[in-house]
Structure formats: structure tokens, C-alpha cells
Design a protein around this motif. Structure first.
Motif, PDB file in Angstrom:
ATOM      1  N   LYS A   1       0.853  -1.310   0.264  1.00 21.89           N
ATOM      2  CA  LYS A   1       0.000  -0.114   0.223  1.00 21.89           C
ATOM      3  C   LYS A   1       1.245   1.101   0.320  1.00 21.89           C
ATOM      4  O   LYS A   1       0.628   2.373   0.996  1.00 21.89           O
ATOM      5  CB  LYS A   1      -1.016   0.348   0.844  1.00 21.89           C
ATOM      6  N   MET A   2       1.466   1.270  -1.160  1.00 27.96           N
ATOM      7  CA  MET A   2       2.925   2.837  -0.670  1.00 27.96           C
ATOM      8  C   MET A   2       2.235   3.069  -2.000  1.00 27.96           C
ATOM      9  O   MET A   2       1.976   2.658  -3.488  1.00 27.96           O
ATOM     10  CB  MET A   2       4.148   2.115  -1.083  1.00 27.96           C
ATOM     11  N   GLY A   3       1.962   4.151  -1.330  1.00 31.65           N
ATOM     12  CA  GLY A   3       1.535   5.336  -3.015  1.00 31.65           C
ATOM     13  C   GLY A   3       2.753   6.327  -3.472  1.00 31.65           C
ATOM     14  O   GLY A   3       4.036   6.222  -3.331  1.00 31.65           O
ATOM     15  N   VAL A   4       2.785   6.493  -4.881  1.00 36.89           N
ATOM     16  CA  VAL A   4       3.989   7.029  -5.497  1.00 36.89           C
ATOM     17  C   VAL A   4       3.321   7.966  -5.948  1.00 36.89           C
ATOM     18  O   VAL A   4       2.679   8.319  -6.852  1.00 36.89           O
ATOM     19  CB  VAL A   4       4.475   6.414  -7.016  1.00 36.89           C
ATOM     20  N   TRP A   5       4.653   9.388  -5.747  1.00 36.54           N
ATOM     21  CA  TRP A   5       4.116  10.688  -6.410  1.00 36.54           C
ATOM     22  C   TRP A   5       4.850  11.201  -7.157  1.00 36.54           C
ATOM     23  O   TRP A   5       6.380  10.654  -6.667  1.00 36.54           O
ATOM     24  CB  TRP A   5       3.894  11.569  -5.775  1.00 36.54           C
ATOM     25  N   ASP A   6       5.041  11.804  -7.541  1.00 29.07           N
ATOM     26  CA  ASP A   6       5.692  13.523  -8.450  1.00 29.07           C
ATOM     27  C   ASP A   6       5.943  14.522  -8.341  1.00 29.07           C
ATOM     28  O   ASP A   6       4.706  15.400  -9.296  1.00 29.07           O
ATOM     29  CB  ASP A   6       6.269  12.298  -9.892  1.00 29.07           C
TER      30      ASP A   6
END
Length: 566
Positions: A200-205
Motif C-alpha cells: 500500500k505504497m503510493g507513488v508521487w512526482d
């Protein structure tokens, strides 16, 4: 014959053949086009075969041979790359064009002479197919039905065909490698996505120039937003930060942008009215001038972990309090006697003073003063015991570390257990430094450890003949070493590794919590020290090691003798 080509004519490769070969998506079809072209220009005087190099087997295998009537390699599908092979294998070994004008009189062809005669191969031309780095890709072999006296006039054309075959093979190899890399990258990306989803890891940029911020599906789930609600900017993230953490998080980001720290921290957010704890890691990306342009990373919800940690800490605090109460319970009778005795003294002195006042109108002021001073001293002794109990029993986990004289900690500790040891005839020997040592600590926690070790010793030896406990204090290279040894026979090695484990006890049921040594070990380690059992000592001996903050001058001596007996 390996060497330069001498020809009577030069034939160029038609443009349409080039276009067909280079535009066809299939490697084998492209090689087939070359073979067909060879068939057209041969006039029936020779035929060709393309052999591909198998790097694993170190041999040549048939590649494309549409116009070879007899299929000379049908019985020999693998051609070794070797210096003693008469035709293709030798050309491949030396990576040079090989022309044999008369196979019937060529010594290298002796073992193949019957086969060559059967197939009517009386001369041959083998041209290695090489990559741009001269790596072997294969061999283009041509077989002639007549012996020759000179290189074939088609040699330049056939060499051009071999070179074109090299381009085809190398291009297809690079394309296959590219496709393989793409597949590997795709598979790796799928594994990464699966791992991120499972954790449940979210990726953001975040684009630091435009202020745009990209989230994956998990990020929207973590922050409790839908794609329709989000603006796609840094504002989505910043508005979600808990007001109590906002300034701290902005300071972290600023420090990251200035290269002062890594983006690796925890903070709180408000998700649809609920406080959630978030962990974040990220990397800062720069352009060619060194300017920070993007911050990209991962977020994951650690609320359950934080709450569990808080729960564990609460239970630990309860355990510490319970262990303290257990120690106080063990000391209760001794402490009560320690207080009752001075109270009896106070009562007696007060009665004596009262009688004198009643019987003697003119009281001796000097005598009265002595009585009052004795009462005051006794009251101070009681007050000291009570202060020690209060300090010991309170929760000091959140107290700051303070600089404290080691001797004062030991004094208060001995005041609490003095009467109990004396009552049961336990001799206490103190061997220590003639200097005052300062510790940076929480004094009540150090007292708790000392009292726990002394109570354990008392329980183990109080019923034995001639019981004794020794406290020996030494200092070495900035470390205060406190050794507490009793007259007991020691702890068996079979259980010595377990004594500091939580809930392990050798005492009778109801007489021990099994937490004392475990908690003591944790307290000492929180003070950057070490608590251990000396298994080499014939008696039970525990050693506490703590960093000494300072050693005062030799003139500041302790008032206690180096050794005494209670």
C-alpha cells in the motif's frame, strides 16, 4: 587460400534487393531474399548457404539455404569453428575470407573428399559474416561445380552480400535485445507495482517548476481524495498536512531543496476528518545546471504501526510501574521499620522534653536545645526516606537527563534497603572510588535498577548462612562500572541467557513478576550503558556500565568508607 581478392569484374548490389532485405521484418526472410538473389546471379554455376554462429555450442548451424539442391549439411547440421575445418569452420575461426580453388587437391579436404565429390563441390568460397565490432555472426559459403584457377569474378558482390547479411543479423540481434530489455523492464515494473500495491505504497512526482503533482491510485486512497476532487498540484498534498505538523514538514522540504538533508520523515495528515500517520521517502532530481526540478518518492500509511507502538509504550510504562511497586512491596516491611524507629525516637524525646517542662519551671535551655536538635535530625532522616520513596515511585520516563552525583544516588538507594538488610543479618560491603563521579541520568531510574538487583540478591541469600552483598564501583576510560555480587552460588549457565528475558523468573509463583531484569536492562541501555551477568564469577554477579560525565578532583572525596558492614 586466404588473402586479397583478385577479380576480373565487379558487380554491384541492386537497390531493390537492398530495400527488400532491409525493410523486411523477419530475419530469416531477409536472409532468404539474399539466398534467392545468389541463385539468380549464379547462373547455375554455384550455390550458397548461410550458416549462423551458435555462441553457446561454438559451432555454425544452417540459417537460410533455399537454393541448395543437395543440402550438403543435411548430414552434418553442426559445423565446428576450428582451424582444421576445410571450408566454413576455418573461415569462421580466422574471420577471413577463404577460397579453395580445387577441393579435390586441398589437404584440408581429405576427410570430406568423398562427400564433396558426391555433391560436386570442386571449389568453394567462404566469407565470414561479422558485426561492426568484428564479432562472428556466421559464414556465407558458396560452392562451385568446377575447379578454379583464380578468385570468382562475383567475389566483390558475394562479399557485399555477406556484409549485408551482417547488417541484418546485427540489426535483428539489437532489436531482439531491445525487445528483451523492454520485456524485462515491463516485468520489473509489474513486480514493482505489485510490491507497492501489496505494501500500500503510493507513488508521487512533484514538478518544482510548474507546481504540478502526479499521484498514483494508492496515493489518492492514502489521502482520501478522488481524482475529480484533486487539482493535480502541490496544493492537494499541502492542504492535507495536519496543522500541527505543517511548519515542520515545510522546514524539511526546504532543507531537502537546499541539500541539507534527505527526504525521509513522518508526519500526520487529516483524511476526511481523521488523523493518519504517514511515512515518506523521496529523491530530489536536478537538471544539467544543478537546479532542483523534481521531487519524487513514496508515501505509505503507518497509522496502525504508530498506534501499536504507542500501545506498547503504554503497556511498557505499566510494566515499569508494576515492577516498581513490586520492589516497593518487597521493601515495605523494612521501610516501615525504618520510619517507625525514628518516630519512636521522636516520641520519646518529645515526652522527655515535656516532662522536664512540667516538672522544672526553669528548664535547662542548653539541654532542651540538644533534645530539639535530636528531634530535628530524626525528622530529617524520615523526610529523606520519604523523599527517596516519592522519587522512586513516580514516573520519570519523560524526565530530562540531569547531571547527578553517583554517591547521592547510591545513598538514597541504601537508605531504602538498609533496614531490611540489617534485619536479616545481610552484610553489605561497599568498595568504591575515593572520587565523586557525575552521571548524566534520570536518578530515580538508576535507583530502580540498583534496588532491583539488591532485592534479587536479598531474595536469593537471605535464608543462607553468613549472607553478604558487595557493591564495587570502579571507573575506567570514562565508564563507571558498578558490580553487585552476592554470596549465592551463581546462576546456572543453562538459564543465564534467559534471565533478562521478559517474564522469566526463578522465584516462586507470586514472588516475582519476571520483569525486573528486563526493565533494568532497558533502562541502562536508554542511558547508553550496558547491564550484564558475569557468568565467570563463582557467585551471582551483575555488572552495570554507564558513561561517566566527569570525574571531579581527588580532593572531593566521598564521606563513606571504602568498605563497611551493616
Amino acid at each position: 587460400m586466404i588473402g586479397s581478392v583478385s577479380t576480373k569484374a565487379s558487380t554491384s548490389l541492386p537497390l531493390d534487393i537492398l530495400q527488400k532485405v532491409l525493410s523486411h521484418p523477419s530475419q530469416m526472410a531477409s536472409l532468404g531474399i539474399l539466398s534467392e538473389y545468389v541463385s539468380e546471379v549464379s547462373g547455375g554455376n554455384f550455390w550458397g548457404i548461410i550458416l549462423l554462429y551458435d555462441g553457446d555450442k561454438k559451432c555454425l548451424v544452417p540459417g537460410s539455404m533455399p537454393n541448395i539442391p543437395a543440402r550438403p549439411l543435411e548430414k552434418h547440421n553442426e559445423v565446428p569453428v576450428a582451424a582444421d575445418h576445410p571450408i566454413s569452420g576455418r573461415a569462421a575461426y580466422f574471420k577471413e575470407t577463404l577460397f579453395i580453388p580445387d577441393t579435390m587437391n586441398e589437404p584440408y579436404c581429405d576427410r570430406y573428399r568423398d562427400l564433396l565429390q558426391e555433391l560436386k563441390i570442386f571449389s568453394s568460397l567462404s566469407i565470414p559474416i561479422l558485426s561492426s565490432d568484428r564479432d562472428l555472426l556466421g559464414v556465407f559459403s558458396f560452392y562451385f561445380s568446377h575447379a578454379a584457377t583464380d578468385w570468382p569474378e562475383q567475389t566483390p558482390l558475394l562479399k557485399a552480400l555477406a556484409g549485408l547479411a551482417g547488417v541484418i543479423l546485427e540489426r535483428r540481434s539489437l532489436e531482439a535485445q531491445r525487445q528483451d530489455n523492454i520485456e524485462k523492464l515491463r516485468a520489473s515494473q509489474e513486480r514493482l507495482n505489485l510490491a507497492l500495491r501489496s505494501q500500500k505504497m503510493g507513488v508521487w512526482d512533484a514538478d518544482l517548476i510548474t507546481g504540478k503533482m502526479l499521484w498514483d491510485d494508492t496515493m489518492f486512497e492514502i489521502f482520501g481524495k478522488s481524482r475529480e476532487e484533486a487539482s493535480g498540484t502541490l496544493k492537494d498534498w499541502e492542504e492535507a498536512i495536519h496543522p500541527g505538523d505543517h511548519e515542520y514538514v515545510m522546514q524539511i522540504v526546504d532543507a531537502v531543496l537546499h541539500g541539507q538533508t534527505n527526504y525521509n520523515h513522518e508526519y500526520r495528515i487529516i483524511r476526511r476528518g481523521e488523523v493518519r500517520h504517514i511515512a515518506a521517502v523521496g529523491i530530489l532530481l536536478h537538471d544539467e545546471t544543478g537546479k532542483a526540478i523534481r521531487l519524487t518518492g513514496l508515501n505509505w500509511d503507518i497509522t496502525d504501526k504508530v498506534l501499536a507502538s504507542q500501545k506498547i509504550e503504554q503497556e511498557r510504562a505499566k510494566s515499569v510501574a508494576a515492577a516498581k511497586m513490586a520492589v516497593l512491596g518487597e521493601m515495605a516491611s523494612g521501610v516501615a521499620h525504618e520510619i517507625n524507629n525514628p518516630l519512636t525516637i521522636i516520641l520519646n524525646r518529645a515526652n522527655q522534653l515535656k516532662d522536664r517542662i512540667l516538672k522544672q519551671p526553669e528548664i535547662d535551655r542548653s539541654l532542651a536545645r540538644q533534645e530539639v536538635e535530636k528531634i530535628e535530625a530524626t525528622v530529617e532522616r524520615i523526610a529523606k526516606i520519604i523523599r527517596g520513596l516519592r522519587a522512586f515511585s513516580r514516573n520519570s520516563d519523560s524526565d530530562p537527563m540531569i547531571s547527578c552525583d553517583w554517591n547521592s544516588i547510591l545513598d538514597e538507594c541504601l537508605e531504602l534497603c538498609h533496614e531490611r538488610l540489617k534485619k536479616f543479618g545481610v552484610a553489605l560491603h561497599l568498595k568504591g572510588l575515593p572520587y565523586q563521579v557525575a552521571l548524566r541520568c534520570r536518578p530515580s531510574q538508576i535507583s530502580q535498577v540498583l534496588l532491583n538487583l539488591l532485592n534479587n540478591s536479598f531474595d536469593a541469600i537471605s535464608s543462607s548462612p553468613h549472607p553478604w552483598i558487595e557493591i564495587k564501583v570502579t571507573q575506567d576510560h570514562g565508564v563507571l562500572r558498578i558490580r553487585i555480587t552476592d554470596s549465592g552460588p551463581g546462576i546456572p549457565k543453562t538459564i543465564s541467557q534467559k534471565v533478562m528475558q521478559p517474564f522469566f523468573t526463578t522465584k516462586e509463583v507470586g514472588k516475582g513478576t519476571g520483569l525486573g531484569l528486563s526493565i533494568s536492562k532497558g533502562i541502562i541501555e536508554d542511558h547508553n550503558g550496558h547491564l550484564s551477568l558475569d557468568t565467570e564469577n563463582p557467585h551471582t554477579s551483575f555488572v552495570i556500565e554507564l558513561p561517566a560525565e566527569e570525574i571531579t578532583s581527588p580532593t572531593q572525596r566521598s564521606t563513606r568508607p571504602l568498605e563497611y558492614r551493616l
